[in-house]
Design a protein around this motif. Structure first.
Motif, PDB file in Angstrom:
ATOM      1  N   LEU A 146       0.833  -1.208   0.000  1.00  0.00           N
ATOM      2  CA  LEU A 146       0.000   0.000   0.000  1.00  0.00           C
ATOM      3  C   LEU A 146       0.866   1.257   0.000  1.00  0.00           C
ATOM      4  CD1 LEU A 146      -2.895  -0.850   2.505  1.00  0.00           C
ATOM      5  CD2 LEU A 146      -3.103  -0.436   0.047  1.00  0.00           C
ATOM      6  N   GLU A 193      -3.442   7.863   1.461  1.00  0.00           N
ATOM      7  CA  GLU A 193      -2.284   7.149   0.929  1.00  0.00           C
ATOM      8  C   GLU A 193      -1.256   6.766   1.989  1.00  0.00           C
ATOM      9  OE1 GLU A 193      -2.217   9.074  -3.550  1.00  0.00           O
ATOM     10  OE2 GLU A 193      -1.516  10.273  -1.864  1.00  0.00           O
ATOM     11  N   ALA A 228      -1.325   2.698   4.662  1.00  0.00           N
ATOM     12  CA  ALA A 228      -0.130   1.847   4.654  1.00  0.00           C
ATOM     13  C   ALA A 228       0.409   1.652   6.054  1.00  0.00           C
ATOM     14  CB  ALA A 228       0.940   2.466   3.750  1.00  0.00           C
TER      15      ALA A 228
END
Length: 462
Positions: free
Chosen positions: A350, A363, A367
């Motif tokens: 990710l 974003e 992750a």
């Protein structure tokens, strides 16, 4: 006298718990606060990629190599004494780090910090084991671990603020009140504890392990930072590997008196657990060094913003680990130990969405959160399984060795990151993505080792 010979407690064992929390928090804080300061340290000294790697590894190298010896010295000479000595070394070295006028002096002070941590960490846990019994011991160790997670959560935020508003040397001043408080409590309230019959002062093994890891790490760092395998890198790596072979030979001759008794490795599960630990913590350490570094250098985060970006990690790990520990006791550890690294690897993939214009919530945060979830799944079952994979007499050594293996994984991973740290801008993002892909592959290998080597492994409660 029993083998666990110790004085009658002079005070409430809660004072021992408080002293051990303060002392061990030095290492927990140091492990999480430095990454947000690395760009500022590099700029301050005009350092290259290799020097940045050694700011991390100058600490990890002695900590990894001397962790088992630190516990054995505490058994032999007194755990409170070694806790005080280690904490004192760490505190003095922190002051030297803050005042270092050159990079060389900073690296030397970081190495002394690593020696201090190798003395205080195993003896803080050993003092807790001596001060508490039965269910209360488990509760005390749980509080000790939770306090470490809490300090790790607060450190990047405080460190980021200090870097932004005071300067990077201030991050090392955080250690002074922790160290002085731990020393004062230990001297005033903590009873001495020792086990002379079990003390393995294996100085030859400690020297060979340190030299072997040092040579190997130096060669890997030189190779990765210059992207060229020159004669110096080859010679130092070969010399380091030769020292490690000698280390194994010495440990084999010493038998049960060795710092690392080779008899533990006849158990397939013990080998599998430590292979998994090496792979998982190596990959995770690489990601945790690179994420804040890339956010600051390429995505234009401030140090405090980079610290905030990592906040899901300690929160999810500290909340999720006890839950997974209880679940693994019911269903067995093999499945969580296979799933956890895969989830960590998914979080790394990710992270491929992180670029120079990344939005945190869509974003970066996913992750970081997925990596944290994977570690929360694996950490508690891994710790308990290591204890359950060896005889009762070897549990202390096995736990110390597993902690050392985790740090060696971070040591080797950091030594290989020079090719990424030497880049800038879009090149840094590209190198970061390549490192994440490689780390995800390593996580998959860690999962495979859990599936193929662990078998019907058991767990042991703290």
């Amino acid at each position: 006298m029993t083998a666990e010979a110790r004085e009658k407690p002079r005070a409430d064992p809660r004072w021992t718990l408080a002293a051990c929390i303060l002392a061990s928090s030095l290492s927990f804080v140091e492990g999480s606060v430095l990454n947000v300061a690395l760009p500022a340290i590099r700029a301050s000294y005009g350092a290259g990629a290799a020097e940045v790697q050694w700011v991390v590894n100058a600490y990890l190298l002695p900590l990894s190599a001397l962790l088992l010896l630190g516990g054995a010295l505490g058994d032999h000479f007194g755990r409170r004494r070694l806790l005080v000595i280690g904490t004192g070394l760490f505190t003095v070295a922190s002051i030297l780090c803050a005042l270092a006028p050159s990079l060389e002096l900073l690296l030397g002070a970081r190495a002394v910090q690593g020696v201090g941590a190798a003395l205080l960490l195993p003896n803080s846990l050993a003092l807790l084991n001596a001060a508490y019994e039965g269910e209360k011991r488990g509760q005390a160790v749980g509080i000790w671990a939770a306090a470490g997670a809490a300090s790790a959560a607060a450190a990047p935020l405080l460190g980021g603020w200090l870097v932004d508003n005071v300067g990077w040397p201030a991050i090392f001043y955080i250690n002074i009140p922790l160290g002085l408080g731990a020393i004062a409590l230990a001297i005033a309230f903590v009873s001495e504890s020792r086990n002379p019959g079990a003390g393995r002062t294996d100085y030859a093994g400690a020297f060979l392990a340190t030299a072997g890891l040092g040579g190997t790490t130096y060669g890997l760092t030189r190779w990765s930072s210059s992207a060229a395998l020159d004669a110096t890198a080859v010679v130092t790596m070969a010399g380091g590997l030769a020292m490690l072979v000698l280390f194994l030979m010495v440990e084999g001759r010493k038998g049960d008196r060795a710092m690392m008794p080779l008899g533990m490795f006849v158990d397939r599960c013990f080998v599998g657990l430590n292979l998994m630990t090496f792979l998982l913590y190596g990959a995770f350490s690489a990601a945790m060094l690179l994420v804040p570094y890339v956010l600051i250098e390429a995505v234009d985060y401030s140090p405090i913003q980079a610290g905030l970006a990592l906040l899901p990690l300690p929160i999810l790990i500290s909340v999720g680990s006890p839950i997974m520990g209880q679940l693994a006791m019911r269903i067995g550890p093999r499945l969580p130990l296979a799933i956890g690294p895969l989830v960590v690897g998914a979080g790394m993939l990710l992270g491929l969405r992180i670029g120079t214009e990344s939005d945190y919530w869509t974003e970066v945060m996913p992750a970081v959160a997925v990596m944290a979830l994977g570690m929360a799944i694996a950490v508690a079952p891994l710790t308990s399984s290591v204890l359950g994979s060896v005889d009762q007499k070897h549990t202390g050594t096995a736990s110390g060795f597993n902690s050392a293996v985790a740090r060696i994984g971070g040591l080797i991973a950091t030594a290989l990151l020079g090719v990424v740290l030497s880049r800038e801008g879009a090149g840094l993002i590209g190198g970061f993505h390549s490192a994440l892909i490689a780390s995800a592959v390593v996580c998959a290998a860690a999962s495979g080792s859990a599936l193929t080597l662990l078998g019907n492994i058991r767990m042991r409660e703290a």
